[in-house]
Design an enzyme around this catalytic site. Structure first.
Site, short mmCIF file in Angstrom:
data_model
loop_
_atom_site.label_atom_id
_atom_site.label_comp_id
_atom_site.label_asym_id
_atom_site.label_seq_id
_atom_site.Cartn_x
_atom_site.Cartn_y
_atom_site.Cartn_z
N GLU A 172 -2.97 3.42 0.70
CA GLU A 172 -3.81 3.26 -0.49
C GLU A 172 -4.93 2.24 -0.33
O GLU A 172 -4.93 1.19 -0.98
CB GLU A 172 -2.94 2.87 -1.70
CG GLU A 172 -1.82 3.85 -1.98
CD GLU A 172 -1.08 3.54 -3.28
OE1 GLU A 172 -1.28 2.45 -3.85
OE2 GLU A 172 -0.32 4.40 -3.75
N GLU A 360 4.45 9.20 -1.75
CA GLU A 360 5.05 8.43 -2.85
C GLU A 360 4.95 9.25 -4.12
O GLU A 360 3.90 9.84 -4.41
CB GLU A 360 4.32 7.10 -3.12
CG GLU A 360 4.57 6.03 -2.11
CD GLU A 360 3.83 4.72 -2.43
OE1 GLU A 360 3.56 4.44 -3.61
OE2 GLU A 360 3.53 4.00 -1.46
C1 FCB Z 1 1.82 2.31 -5.18
C2 FCB Z 1 2.17 1.40 -4.03
C3 FCB Z 1 3.62 1.05 -3.93
C4 FCB Z 1 4.26 0.88 -5.29
C5 FCB Z 1 3.93 2.01 -6.20
C6 FCB Z 1 4.55 1.94 -7.57
O1 FCB Z 1 0.51 2.10 -5.54
O2 FCB Z 1 1.80 2.00 -2.82
O3 FCB Z 1 3.74 -0.06 -3.10
O4 FCB Z 1 3.95 -0.35 -5.80
O5 FCB Z 1 2.54 2.12 -6.35
#
Ligand code: FCB
Length: 454
Positions: A172, A360
């Site tokens: 990110e 994620e």
């Molecule tokens: C993302 C991050 C991760 C976590 C999630 C909830 O932006 O990559 O580390 O904090 O959000």
């Protein structure tokens, strides 16, 4: 409720990879142990008012000590893969470039143990924990940090080679650049658009050069990057709201994916902020555009966007989520699973994408441990709905190879400290006891129901 997917679903086939994800700073603790140097997040946490409750990463989930039982827990879930990050401050612990053997040894233990158990190792090299000594020299505003990253990528890939199945250079870059340098809510806490855009350029450049470096030392490993997307939806059909939404999406999504896929930044942003464009040197855009083996996509929520109000610092603003009537998680993010399907199919139409991993996806919920159980129904629903959207996107032609739940366990949620719990596994921070929540049990049942699993 349990997770249900049709046994013919693409997600239930042997080639689809299921995993859980974590990041070093959020779980490891031991932030002064074995020569680890301070990172920008240690510095940020120490500044009053930056992190809720004054929380920090000094202990976190104590994974630095509990790593073996955590791997037992990961294995018990029946996952195919585990996504972790390596802490740069453990590896290059001094500005003179000293490689810290103790840092490498810590990840040797973890990576070898995962491989021994046939759990694929997905590593992120940079999940936001820049060594403080680099920030002291300008951090991501300095091109020297790009070279320092490439050196770090060399050390890691030379050492681990194909013991790592998948290398992501960055997690990110949007967060590192904008939250860190423009909006000031993440380390190092700067507040300048020009800096945000410059940091983004350097992060992307470090990615491109890092990919080339990693490829020199690996043969089979996949190399890519992880981007986050929070797609903007126009609040109304008014010309103003639609335009604001386009700017929002160009600024937040396409500013990152377009240079990676096409070697250029979105025109609209260059026209809008001509004096805040990053300095770009000859060859940078080609380097950023280096082909990658996969793109990791992190998805949590969408934003409903409208034209800016009077005192808005951007050319777009988010519609207040309090009034939309939609369901929200404990961190205030709207639950809107169809946005994941739309994101995947739209990106697939617009770009020639490499294979995709959902690296994620998850929810922070108001979890309560009662009689040894956490009945996290909201998270169960969330995961179920999003898995179905991934399935639907695959059916409609998007090449998605895997799905990682965020997160394995509750952990340090950045500026929110320990107040927000994203884990499938509950962590009692006073005892470090781990308890599988209902969502973890459901995830495990889903994975074990796959027909190729004996
Ligand atoms: C993302 C991050 C991760 C976590 C999630 C909830 O932006 O990559 O580390 O904090 O959000």
């Amino acid at each position: 409720m349990t997770f249900k997917l049709d046994s013919n679903s693409k997600l239930m086939q042997p080639e689809f990879t299921f995993g859980v994800a974590t990041a070093a700073f959020q779980i490891e603790g031991a932030n002064t142990t074995d020569n680890r140097c301070p990172s920008i997040w240690d510095t940020f946490c120490a500044q009053p008012g930056k992190v809720l409750g004054g929380d920090d990463g000094s202990v976190a989930c104590d994974h630095y000590n509990l790593w073996l039982e955590d791997i037992d827990m990961i294995e018990s879930l029946g996952v195919d893969a585990y996504r972790l990050s390596i802490a740069w401050p453990r590896i290059i612990s001094d500005i003179d470039g000293t490689v810290n053997a103790k840092g490498l040894a810590f990840y040797d233990k973890i990576i070898d143990e995962l491989n021994r158990r046939n759990i694929k190792v997905f590593v992120t090299l940079y999940h936001w924990d820049l060594p403080q000594y680099l920030e002291d020299q300008g951090g991501w505003l300095s091109r020297d940090t790009v070279s320092a990253f490439v050196k770090y990528a060399q050390v890691i890939s030379e050492h681990f080679q194909d013991r790592i199945y998948s290398y992501a250079t960055f997690n990110e870059p949007w967060c590192s650049a904008y939250l860190g340098y423009q909006y000031g809510v993440h380390a190092p806490g700067h507040t300048s658009r020009k800096e945000g855009l410059q940091a983004a350029h350097h992060l992307l450049l470090a990615h491109g050069l890092g990919v080339e470096e990693i490829r020199k030392h690996t043969t089979a490993a996949q190399v890519g990057i992880v981007l986050n997307f929070t797609p903007g939806y126009s609040a109304t059909q008014s010309v103003e709201d639609i335009r604001a939404t386009q700017i929002y999406n160009d600024y937040n999504s396409h500013w990152y994916i377009q240079p990676l896929m096409q070697g250029s930044y979105p025109e609209s942003i260059q026209v809008l902020y001509p004096s805040e464009m990053p300095s770009i040197e000859a060859g940078d855009m080609q380097a950023i555009n280096t082909p990658i083996d996969f793109l990791g996509i992190n998805f949590y929520t969408r934003y409903v966007v409208e034209a800016p109000g009077a005192d808005c610092i951007e050319d777009f603003q988010q519609v207040s989520q309090q009034h939309t009537g939609a369901e929200h998680t404990h961190i205030g993010w709207e639950i809107h699973a169809p946005a994941l399907y739309r994101l995947l199919t739209e990106l697939n139409q617009r770009y020639a994408l490499p294979p995709i991993y959902i690296t994620e996806n998850g929810a922070a919920c108001d979890d309560h441990l009662i009689d040894g159980e956490v009945n996290d129904l909201q998270r169960c629903h969330y995961l179920q709905q999003h898995l179905q959207m991934v399935d639907k996107a695959i059916v409609d032609g998007v090449d998605i190879r895997g799905y990682f739940a965020w997160s394995l366990m509750d952990n340090f949620e950045w500026a929110e400290g320990y107040s927000k719990r994203f884990g499938l596994v509950h962590v009692d921070y006073s005892t470090q006891k781990r308890t599988l929540k209902k969502s973890a049990l459901n995830f495990k049942a889903l994975l074990n129901s796959r027909s190729h699993i004996a």
